[in-house]
Design an enzyme around this catalytic site. Structure first.
Site, mmCIF file in Angstrom:
data_model
loop_
_atom_site.group_PDB
_atom_site.id
_atom_site.type_symbol
_atom_site.label_atom_id
_atom_site.label_comp_id
_atom_site.label_asym_id
_atom_site.label_seq_id
_atom_site.Cartn_x
_atom_site.Cartn_y
_atom_site.Cartn_z
ATOM 1 C CG HIS A 10 -1.634 1.247 1.498
ATOM 2 N ND1 HIS A 10 -2.993 1.369 1.290
ATOM 3 C CD2 HIS A 10 -1.223 2.462 1.941
ATOM 4 C CE1 HIS A 10 -3.376 2.603 1.589
ATOM 5 N NE2 HIS A 10 -2.312 3.283 2.013
ATOM 6 C CD GLU A 11 2.012 3.674 3.689
ATOM 7 O OE1 GLU A 11 2.462 4.720 3.177
ATOM 8 O OE2 GLU A 11 0.927 3.637 4.309
ATOM 9 C CG HIS A 44 0.590 6.154 -0.697
ATOM 10 N ND1 HIS A 44 -0.544 6.644 -1.300
ATOM 11 C CD2 HIS A 44 0.181 5.590 0.475
ATOM 12 C CE1 HIS A 44 -1.599 6.388 -0.544
ATOM 13 N NE2 HIS A 44 -1.190 5.747 0.538
ATOM 14 C CG ASP A 79 -24.542 -17.680 -25.092
ATOM 15 O OD1 ASP A 79 -23.746 -17.852 -24.143
ATOM 16 O OD2 ASP A 79 -24.741 -18.528 -25.972
#
Length: 408
Positions: A22-23, A26, A206
């Site tokens: 996550h960091e 950034h 479909d």
């Protein structure tokens, strides 16, 4: 026990890696726009080691419970040197700052998708919402009495095959039975069992709704006797059309891309709905702490999720382990985008507030007002931090004294 501990450790490691990435999201986004990233560390506490590459210091800290990315000028309160000021984050365009702040959550979404894709190509994806998609059409339906111990069915000559004779095909999604909608395969079974004789059935083939006429056959089936659940099953007459539904969907490496994307979208919607339900589930968590039976739909902490992950590994339920890991990534990603400080979504909200405010000031012939003074928001931020901390403490306590279990 050793396998359980290994499962807990693996799940906790997966969480730590997710937060660290996550960091990293950034950091990568900030560097791509030319912002100065001072430090990127995995973990908190005392530094175990670090090294510098270019202008950024990278390192590992003693407590691997997340990490942080130090971008110069994330807010106007951040002190920057003269050489950092031109590249301070608050000086960049609104959309670039938004991308940088959202990159952490995007990383969680990407990780969740990757986990689901790997599941799709190796073990399949669970039929999470009970989609009534036909996985097989039986050659016949027949009375359970003709099968040894109600197992090993064989089709006698002339045995009826309602679904096959009506033209139902593998891959069809049964959308209605006898004029009533059937959003799940449980609904299909519930609607068919009381019926017999010709019945109108609609299938989605479909993307096209195909009306069919199915002759529901009454057959006997073994069911658990509610008065003697440990005894032999009893026979009851139920309607049957001779189709089965998948508990998991299988994919090829190519089809898994679309399947995983669709599944990711479904999980994001479901996660958002669960997030909205959090406040109303808090009382049940409190009751569980004081001895009430733990509702499996109550929120869990990292401790609780790790315990469930450990049990899944212990029982060999790797599908559950990876599904839970993907779910956690989706939850953290969405939660982090909430427009509340100190979450990334709160910083994004402040960034766009500045932009809208300056648009209005410009329309009135005034100069931009500059970055928001975060000190004026510190009171609200502290309230939210306290509420978040209390909620975390509550769930951790419940997960210790009365955890959710997948085995009894």
């Amino acid at each position: 026990m050793l396998v359980y501990i290994l499962g807990v450790a693996l799940f906790a490691l997966g969480i730590c890696v997710s937060v660290a990435l996550h960091e990293a999201g950034h950091m990568v986004a900030a560097k791509s726009f030319g912002m100065k990233v001072r430090r990127y560390f995995v973990g908190f506490g005392p530094t175990i080691f670090s090294f510098r590459r270019g202008e950024t210091e990278y390192g590992l800290k003693a407590l691997p419970l997340g990490g942080f990315c130090d971008i110069a000028g994330m807010t106007a309160l951040d002190e920057v040197t003269d050489d950092e000021r031109p590249r301070a984050m608050y000086r960049f365009k609104t959309w670039k700052r938004t991308v940088v702040m959202a990159a952490g959550s995007f990383t969680h979404f990407l990780l969740g998708f990757i986990v689901l894709y790997l599941m799709a190509v190796t073990m399949g994806l669970p039929n999470l919402f009970g989609t009534p998609q036909v996985s097989a059409v039986s050659e016949c339906v027949q009375d359970a009495r003709t099968n040894e111990e109600y197992r090993n069915p064989t089709c006698a000559p002339g045995a009826p095959a309602p679904a096959r004779e009506a033209g139902i095909r593998q891959g069809d999604v049964i959308v209605s039975v006898d004029g009533q909608q059937t959003p799940t395969y449980s609904d299909v079974v519930a609607k068919v069992q009381p019926l017999s004789g010709p019945v109108d059935v609609e299938v989605d083939r479909d993307g096209e709704i195909v009306p069919l006429r199915v002759n529901v056959e009454k057959v006997t089936r073994p069911v658990t006797d509610p008065e003697n659940p440990d005894g032999p099953p009893k026979l009851v007459a139920v309607g049957s059309i001779g189709v089965s539904f998948p508990s998991t969907f299988e994919y090829t490496p190519v089809s898994a891309i679309g399947g995983s994307l669709a599944f990711t979208g479904d999980m994001l919607v479901e996660t958002w709905n669960r997030l909205l339900e959090l406040p109303e589930r808090v009382p049940a968590v409190v009751e569980a702490i004081f001895g009430e039976e733990r509702d499996p739909n109550t929120p869990v902490s990292v401790v609780g999720a790790s315990r469930i992950g450990g049990e899944a590994v212990q029982e060999g339920l790797w599908e559950l382990f990876f599904f839970l890991l993907a779910s956690l990534n989706f939850f953290v990603g969405i939660f982090n985008l909430l427009p509340l400080l100190p979450l990334d979504g709160g910083h994004i909200a402040v960034t766009w507030y500045e932009r809208v405010r300056d648009w209005i000031r410009k329309a009135r012939g005034k100069m931009p007002a500059g970055p928001v003074d975060y000190t004026k928001l510190s009171g609200v931020t502290m309230v939210l931090v306290v509420i978040g901390g209390a909620f975390m403490l509550l769930t951790v306590t419940a997960d210790i004294v009365n955890p959710i279990r997948i085995t009894e």
